[in-house]
Structures are given as structure tokens and as C-alpha cells.
Design a protein around this motif. Structure first.
Motif, PDB file in Angstrom:
ATOM      1  N   GLU A  32       0.837  -1.209   0.000  1.00 28.27           N
ATOM      2  CA  GLU A  32       0.000   0.000   0.000  1.00 28.27           C
ATOM      3  C   GLU A  32       0.867   1.252   0.000  1.00 28.27           C
ATOM      4  O   GLU A  32       0.571   2.233  -0.695  1.00 28.27           O
ATOM      5  CB  GLU A  32      -0.925  -0.015   1.210  1.00 28.27           C
ATOM      6  CG  GLU A  32      -2.009  -1.079   1.147  1.00 28.27           C
ATOM      7  CD  GLU A  32      -2.764  -1.223   2.448  1.00 28.27           C
ATOM      8  OE1 GLU A  32      -3.897  -1.720   2.420  1.00 28.27           O
ATOM      9  OE2 GLU A  32      -2.205  -0.863   3.516  1.00 28.27           O
ATOM     10  N   ALA A  35       2.358   1.802  -3.413  1.00 27.88           N
ATOM     11  CA  ALA A  35       1.375   2.388  -4.327  1.00 27.88           C
ATOM     12  C   ALA A  35       1.253   3.891  -4.094  1.00 27.88           C
ATOM     13  O   ALA A  35       1.123   4.674  -5.042  1.00 27.88           O
ATOM     14  CB  ALA A  35       0.013   1.706  -4.141  1.00 27.88           C
ATOM     15  N   ARG A  38       4.172   5.595  -5.767  1.00 28.34           N
ATOM     16  CA  ARG A  38       3.995   5.713  -7.225  1.00 28.34           C
ATOM     17  C   ARG A  38       3.002   6.821  -7.570  1.00 28.34           C
ATOM     18  O   ARG A  38       3.194   7.551  -8.547  1.00 28.34           O
ATOM     19  CB  ARG A  38       3.539   4.369  -7.803  1.00 28.34           C
ATOM     20  CG  ARG A  38       4.576   3.258  -7.662  1.00 28.34           C
ATOM     21  CD  ARG A  38       4.237   2.069  -8.551  1.00 28.34           C
ATOM     22  NE  ARG A  38       2.951   1.474  -8.215  1.00 28.34           N
ATOM     23  CZ  ARG A  38       2.774   0.513  -7.318  1.00 28.34           C
ATOM     24  NH1 ARG A  38       3.807   0.048  -6.633  1.00 28.34           N
ATOM     25  NH2 ARG A  38       1.576   0.002  -7.097  1.00 28.34           N
ATOM     26  N   ASP A  51       7.967  -0.847  -5.269  1.00 28.95           N
ATOM     27  CA  ASP A  51       7.106  -1.959  -4.907  1.00 28.95           C
ATOM     28  C   ASP A  51       7.374  -2.329  -3.450  1.00 28.95           C
ATOM     29  O   ASP A  51       8.183  -1.697  -2.769  1.00 28.95           O
ATOM     30  CB  ASP A  51       7.295  -3.158  -5.840  1.00 28.95           C
ATOM     31  CG  ASP A  51       8.715  -3.717  -5.807  1.00 28.95           C
ATOM     32  OD1 ASP A  51       9.516  -3.257  -4.970  1.00 28.95           O
ATOM     33  OD2 ASP A  51       9.015  -4.602  -6.621  1.00 28.95           O
ATOM     34  N   ASP A 258      -0.150  -5.552  -8.778  1.00 26.11           N
ATOM     35  CA  ASP A 258       1.091  -4.783  -8.912  1.00 26.11           C
ATOM     36  C   ASP A 258       2.298  -5.644  -8.591  1.00 26.11           C
ATOM     37  O   ASP A 258       3.325  -5.586  -9.269  1.00 26.11           O
ATOM     38  CB  ASP A 258       1.065  -3.556  -7.991  1.00 26.11           C
ATOM     39  CG  ASP A 258       0.131  -2.473  -8.499  1.00 26.11           C
ATOM     40  OD1 ASP A 258      -0.248  -2.528  -9.683  1.00 26.11           O
ATOM     41  OD2 ASP A 258      -0.224  -1.572  -7.708  1.00 26.11           O
TER      42      ASP A 258
END
Length: 480
Positions: A32, A35, A38, A51, A258
Motif C-alpha cells: 500500500e 502504491a 507511485r 514496490d 502490482d
């Protein structure tokens, strides 16, 4: 630069955990938080491929100072803080030193040293993630691809990390740098792939994914050791790539798209660096399947077509059949009934040629049941519920009982197709059979399918069979 060259420059002190960065992550999981990184990068026009594993490396202290792209993203996420506030070492303490090379890997000696692994803007990147079947589509996996060949903690760590699946290397021997790794270590990696696949066939992905990360890391640690005989080295590259695909599939099937994309990209990079077309075809195959499930059907078609180009010289009709089915799934997602039907016909014709010695080991799951099941998914995507249910029923009937997960999957597909096709009682009966199998199988994919079936059947809840299914479905714990 080889790993052995880098090892001599590693600092003697161990990495210190970055507690400040861990505190900033808070209650979010590493995935999380990655993400969120990103998203923050996109807000300021950066491209990073953060990641869960990158977050883990930062928190473990393996990354003493981020590259410039990550620095800009982190300072954007936490305004008013400095790198030191985030728990990193000052850039002046790592820039220009051999230690930096050891931390950032074998690419650190290339031109443009100001940008290291993971920074993509305007740099020469030999492991660039430019989409090989769409030159205009840039992915966010560049540091993942490069990390497949970065230095790690050595063979000692690898020896210990294969233990989650009951596998172990000779840890004492692994501590001796002069010893060249050979077939015994390679066989351990290959056996890890087989065991993961066997457990997935029986029990599904959800309970395996976290356990599989350690063997994957161990395999790449062995590659990084750089002391493998040539023949064993080729097998080790293939084994590590297959392991990355297996772990990617566990992520894929448990809904971690992902993570799956990163693992598949890692496998693709390994295949290309090793010149292994069989591994490359396998990676593209799974990337196509993931793209379909993630709602990117055109990408699914391109990946499947790329896989077929690579696979044709390998001589396996069954492999080409499966890849044609992957392409069919993409065409179905694009609502192209003609393209889908043509790919399905090609898949059937290739399947009918039978097995051969050229068929990859990983394709043991691909038989008539899987052919029927994948065709059912295509017709379901196109809204032809009657035809989809017919093929799903055949798939469930033909499936070898050993593949418990696939039996549950095909039956769940059957239940959903029957429900949407206006046969609620039959759908509920199939759904109850799936619920019985969930005591053995943990798969977010199957649970998601059943949840959709339950929603479709809600208007028919007064029927006794439907009511029984809905009540039992509501009582089943959901995967976390």
C-alpha cells in the motif's frame, strides 16, 4: 562488474534498520505504501517503480540513500523534511564511493551516475522497461528489471532463505567464497519451483505468497554470487526466472496485481539477459493473463502475440495452443468476437497435435480441462452465458482431482455462467460445491468470482437452493 568484485568493497558494518522511514509508513502495508509512492511520483511527473520489496529494502537499511528520483518523490510526500529526517544517510556520505556501487548494483558504474537504479527520466538504462510489444508504452518496472541482477547478501543468505518450503543448501559450504556453486544448489532452486506449483495446485495462492518471497530472493542471491559454473549458471538463470513467475502467479491469483507485474517483469529481464526463449515465452504468457485480469485487454493480446513469436522455434504445439488461448482472452476483453473465435480455433488445432518432448515442464496443468476452462472464460467475457456454462461444465468434469484449485475455479466459473444465464438453482448447486472445496483452497480469484455469483443470485434468494448457497457463502471467512 561482478558480485565478487563488489563484495570486496562492501562496508564491514551491517545495515541499520531505517526506523524513521518505517514509522512514516504507519499502518499501511509495504504494498500500500509503495502504491502511494507511485501516485506521488505521478503527481510531480516522476517515474519510479516502487514496490513492496523496495520499501522493505529501505526499511532494512539496505538503501542508505535513495536516488534523485526517489528523493524528489519522498520530499514531495513529506514536505518540510530532509533525507536525514526520513532516516537516510546524507548523499555526500555515499556519492562517489565504492560503497555506493555495492549498494546500487552493477549499473552504478555506467554513465550518468547522478541517477541510479529506479530513476528513469532521460537516462540510458540497459534494463529499460520500454514495452517490447508497444514501443510507446512505458511501464513502471525499471528498477525491478534491473534488480534481477543486483548484488545481494551472498550465498549464505540464499542457503537460509530456501527453508520456508523445506529446502536448504549447504550453508557451511556457501560461506566459502572460493567454492563454485554447482548442480546441487541449482537443483534446490528448481525443486522450490516444483513445490510451490504443487502446493498452489492443491491449496491456491493466498496462503503461499508471503512464504514464497524468501526462496525467490535466495535464488537471485545465488545468481549474484557470480561463482557458478557455466552449465549450472544457465540452469540457475532459468530456475530463478521460473521461480519469479511462480511467485508472480501467487501474487496474481491472490489479487496482488502490482506485485505480480513486478515479478513477471523480473522474470522477463532474466530471460532476456540469459538468452532463454522458453523462459521469455513463459513470462509473456503470464503477463498476458495478468493484463487480461487487470482490464488491459489490448496489452493482453500484444503480450500473447509476443509470446507466440518467441515460442514458435521451440517446437511445442501445446505451448502455442496455450498462448493462442491467452490471445483469445484479450480479444474477448476487446469484445472482438471474430478475433476471439479465430484464436480459439487455432488453440484447439494446436492442442490436437498432442504432447511432445518439447513441452515445458511448467505446462503440466495444461490439459483438456484447462482448454475448456479458458474457452469458457472467453465466452463469458463476451456474454454468451450458455456456451460459457457448457465449456465450464466440461472443464470441471474433466479436471484431474489432484488439481483441487482448478476444480474449484472451473466450478465457480460454471456457477457464475449459470447464474447470469438465468439458471439460479443450478448455479446455487455449483456454488455450494465450490464452497465445500474452499476448506482446502485459498484463492482470492475464486472468492471474488463467488461473490459476484452471490450478487447475481440475490433476487432469487427465496428459492431454497439459492438461499442455502447465500447463507453458506455469507458465513465463509474472506481472505485477508
Amino acid at each position: 562488474m561482478t558480485s565478487s568484485e563488489l563484495d570486496s568493497t562492501q562496508p564491514s558494518r551491517p545495515s541499520r534498520p531505517n526506523l524513521a522511514f518505517r514509522q512514516l509508513r504507519g499502518r499501511r502495508s509495504p504494498a500500500e505504501f509503495a502504491a502511494a509512492v507511485r501516485r506521488a511520483a505521478r503527481e510531480i511527473g516522476e517515474r519510479v517503480s516502487c514496490d513492496a520489496r523496495y520499501v522493505g529494502r529501505v526499511e532494512a537499511g539496505e538503501i542508505r540513500c535513495p536516488n534523485y528520483a526517489y528523493e524528489r518523490v519522498f520530499l514531495h510526500m513529506f514536505p518540510g523534511r530532509t533525507l536525514t529526517d526520513l532516516g537516510f544517510a546524507p548523499r555526500s556520505s555515499v556519492r562517489g564511493r565504492r560503497t555506493r556501487e555495492a549498494e546500487d548494483g552493477p549499473l552504478a558504474h555506467l554513465p550518468s551516475p547522478a541517477r541510479a537504479a529506479g530513476e528513469t527520466r532521460g537516462v540510458y538504462e540497459p534494463y529499460d522497461t520500454q514495452d517490447p510489444y508497444d514501443p510507446h508504452e512505458k511501464t513502471e518496472e525499471s528498477d525491478v528489471l534491473r534488480r534481477a541482477f543486483m548484488t545481494g547478501g551472498g550465498a549464505t543468505v540464499a542457503a537460509a532463505s530456501l527453508s520456508p518450503f523445506g529446502l536448504a543448501l549447504d550453508a557451511t559450504a556457501a560461506q566459502r567464497p572460493a567454492r563454485r556453486l554447482g548442480t546441487s544448489e541449482v537443483e534446490v532452486v528448481e525443486e522450490a519451483v516444483r513445490r510451490i506449483r504443487l502446493l498452489d495446485d492443491r491449496h491456491g495462492a493466498d496462503g503461499l505468497y508471503r512464504r514464497a518471497a524468501a526462496p525467490l530472493r535466495a535464488a537471485y542471491e545465488l545468481l549474484d554470487a557470480g561463482t557458478t559454473r557455466h552449465a549450472a549458471g544457465e540452469r540457475l538463470h532459468s530456475g530463478a526466472g521460473e521461480l519469479a513467475i511462480s511467485v508472480g502467479w501467487l501474487a496474481h491469483d491472490s489479487g496482488r496485481f502490482d506485485d505480480a507485474r513486478s515479478h513477471y517483469a523480473e522474470a522477463l529481464a532474466t530471460a532476456r539477459m540469459a538468452g532463454d526463449p522458453a523462459l521469455e515465452a513463459h513470462a509473456f504468457c503470464n503477463m498476458s493473463f495478468l493484463a487480461r485480469d487487470a482490464g488491459r485487454p489490448r496489452e493482453a493480446v500484444r503480450a500473447a502475440q509476443a509470446a507466440q513469436r518467441v515460442a514458435r522455434p521451440l517446437g511445442s504445439a501445446r505451448l502455442l495452443s496455450l498462448l493462442a488461448l491467452r490471445e483469445a482472452g484479450g480479444w474477448a476483453g476487446l469484445a472482438d468476437r471474430t478475433g476471439c473465435a479465430q484464436a480459439l480455433a487455432r488453440a484447439q488445432a494446436l492442442f490436437d497435435r498432442g504432447r511432445s518432448d518439447a513441452d515445458p515442464e511448467w505446462m503440466s496443468f495444461y490439459g483438456e480441462a484447462e482448454l475448456e476452462g479458458l474457452e469458457a472464460q472467453c465466452w463469458s467475457t463476451l456474454g454468451d452465458w450458455h456456451r460459457a456454462a457448457r465449456h465450464a461444465g466440461r472443464a470441471a468434469h474433466l479436471q484431474d482431482p489432484h488439481f483441487t484449485r482448478n476444480t474449484a475455479l472451473y466450478t465457480a466459473e460454471l456457477a457464475d455462467d449459470l447464474a447470469r444465464g438465468g439458471h439460479p438453482d443450478e448455479a446455487a448447486a455449483a456454488g455450494l460445491r465450490v464452497l465445500e472445496l474452499l476448506s482446502e483452497v485459498q484463492s482470492s480469484r475464486i472468492q471474488t468470482m463467488l461473490a459476484g455469483t452471490a450478487r447475481v443470485l440475490l433476487p432469487h434468494r427465496r428459492a431454497s437452493g439459492v438461499s442455502a448457497f447465500l447463507e453458506k457463502h455469507a458465513s465463509v471467512p474472506r481472505a485477508v
